[in-house]
Design a protein around this motif. Sequence first.
Motif, mmCIF file in Angstrom:
data_model
loop_
_atom_site.group_PDB
_atom_site.id
_atom_site.type_symbol
_atom_site.label_atom_id
_atom_site.label_comp_id
_atom_site.label_asym_id
_atom_site.label_seq_id
_atom_site.Cartn_x
_atom_site.Cartn_y
_atom_site.Cartn_z
ATOM 1 N N ALA A 94 63.416 -0.944 90.963
ATOM 2 C CA ALA A 94 62.445 -1.076 89.878
ATOM 3 C C ALA A 94 61.195 -1.831 90.348
ATOM 4 C CB ALA A 94 63.080 -1.791 88.690
ATOM 5 N N VAL A 95 61.395 -2.886 91.121
ATOM 6 C CA VAL A 95 60.266 -3.659 91.644
ATOM 7 C C VAL A 95 59.452 -2.796 92.607
ATOM 8 C CG1 VAL A 95 59.666 -5.604 93.149
ATOM 9 C CG2 VAL A 95 61.308 -5.915 91.299
ATOM 10 N N ARG A 96 60.132 -2.023 93.461
ATOM 11 C CA ARG A 96 59.433 -1.132 94.401
ATOM 12 C C ARG A 96 58.607 -0.083 93.677
ATOM 13 N NH1 ARG A 96 63.901 0.536 98.623
ATOM 14 N NH2 ARG A 96 64.142 -1.501 99.562
ATOM 15 N N LEU A 97 59.190 0.497 92.637
ATOM 16 C CA LEU A 97 58.467 1.517 91.869
ATOM 17 C C LEU A 97 57.224 0.915 91.211
ATOM 18 C CD1 LEU A 97 58.258 4.407 90.748
ATOM 19 C CD2 LEU A 97 59.607 3.618 88.806
ATOM 20 N N ALA A 98 57.378 -0.256 90.609
ATOM 21 C CA ALA A 98 56.243 -0.917 89.948
ATOM 22 C C ALA A 98 55.154 -1.245 90.967
ATOM 23 C CB ALA A 98 56.711 -2.180 89.236
ATOM 24 N N ALA A 99 55.546 -1.724 92.161
ATOM 25 C CA ALA A 99 54.568 -2.054 93.198
ATOM 26 C C ALA A 99 53.874 -0.790 93.703
ATOM 27 C CB ALA A 99 55.247 -2.776 94.357
ATOM 28 N N LEU A 100 54.627 0.280 93.875
ATOM 29 C CA LEU A 100 54.069 1.548 94.329
ATOM 30 C C LEU A 100 53.036 2.077 93.342
ATOM 31 C CD1 LEU A 100 54.418 3.850 96.502
ATOM 32 C CD2 LEU A 100 55.980 4.887 94.872
ATOM 33 N N LEU A 101 53.373 2.020 92.063
ATOM 34 C CA LEU A 101 52.451 2.499 91.028
ATOM 35 C C LEU A 101 51.238 1.576 90.885
ATOM 36 C CD1 LEU A 101 54.918 3.808 88.327
ATOM 37 C CD2 LEU A 101 53.480 5.149 89.852
ATOM 38 N N ALA A 102 51.449 0.276 91.056
ATOM 39 C CA ALA A 102 50.323 -0.668 90.985
ATOM 40 C C ALA A 102 49.326 -0.376 92.094
ATOM 41 C CB ALA A 102 50.821 -2.105 91.083
ATOM 42 N N GLU A 103 49.833 -0.096 93.286
ATOM 43 C CA GLU A 103 48.950 0.209 94.418
ATOM 44 C C GLU A 103 48.259 1.559 94.231
ATOM 45 O OE1 GLU A 103 49.446 1.058 99.140
ATOM 46 O OE2 GLU A 103 50.790 -0.420 98.238
ATOM 47 N N ALA A 104 49.009 2.538 93.705
ATOM 48 C CA ALA A 104 48.455 3.889 93.544
ATOM 49 C C ALA A 104 47.435 3.969 92.408
ATOM 50 C CB ALA A 104 49.586 4.883 93.296
ATOM 51 N N THR A 105 47.546 3.089 91.430
ATOM 52 C CA THR A 105 46.622 3.150 90.289
ATOM 53 C C THR A 105 45.456 2.177 90.425
ATOM 54 O OG1 THR A 105 47.952 1.541 89.066
ATOM 55 C CG2 THR A 105 48.419 3.876 88.668
ATOM 56 N N ALA A 106 45.438 1.407 91.507
ATOM 57 C CA ALA A 106 44.355 0.434 91.707
ATOM 58 C C ALA A 106 43.019 1.157 91.838
ATOM 59 C CB ALA A 106 44.634 -0.394 92.956
ATOM 60 N N PRO A 107 41.951 0.549 91.345
ATOM 61 C CA PRO A 107 40.640 1.190 91.467
ATOM 62 C C PRO A 107 40.242 1.322 92.929
ATOM 63 C CG PRO A 107 40.424 -1.030 90.584
ATOM 64 C CD PRO A 107 41.883 -0.734 90.661
ATOM 65 N N PRO A 108 39.453 2.334 93.246
ATOM 66 C CA PRO A 108 39.044 2.508 94.645
ATOM 67 C C PRO A 108 38.165 1.343 95.094
ATOM 68 C CG PRO A 108 37.869 4.047 93.227
ATOM 69 C CD PRO A 108 38.883 3.347 92.371
ATOM 70 N N PRO A 109 38.200 1.008 96.397
ATOM 71 C CA PRO A 109 37.372 -0.102 96.873
ATOM 72 C C PRO A 109 35.887 0.236 96.753
ATOM 73 C CG PRO A 109 38.360 1.064 98.717
ATOM 74 C CD PRO A 109 38.957 1.642 97.467
ATOM 75 N N LYS A 110 35.075 -0.796 96.637
ATOM 76 C CA LYS A 110 33.630 -0.585 96.546
ATOM 77 C C LYS A 110 33.141 0.019 97.856
ATOM 78 C CE LYS A 110 32.671 -4.356 93.385
ATOM 79 N NZ LYS A 110 32.004 -5.641 93.185
#
Length: 145
Positions: A94-110
């Motif tokens: 569950a923690v891995r899935l949440a971390a994976l989704l947090a990284e995948a949904t992060a806004p693109p870098p400037k």
Amino acid sequence: MDRMSGSHVVRGSVSLPEAELMWRFSRSSGPGGQHVNTSDSQVELRFDLARTEALPEVWKRRALERLAGRLVDGVVVVRASEHRSQWRNRETAAVRLAALLAEATAPPPKPRKPTRIPRGINERRLREKKQRAETKRGRSRQNWA
């Protein structure tokens, strides 16, 4: 650590509801003695990213694009089998899935703003280059015969 009941926070106030998580259990490989042959401690967690209503539409599009190579029919799969306990493997998945989704949904870098090289630095580089060339040229002029 009673996070298994309820939802798993992705980022901010957005979380994954337990109802959208699909769990599957199987026997783990590796050492474990007699216990390993009787318990289903390996955990496979599936989350249907394409059909979820838990994520904002922008995040969902971004995650689908970034995780495209990892998805099977819009479903992301995370496995955990490090621990002997099914409960701890559930928490890990569950923690891995949440971390994976947090990284995948992060806004693109400037985007990087290109900067110019200061004139002084460029002049110093050219001056040192000329000095080095002069040194080498001086070595070749001498007649060693």
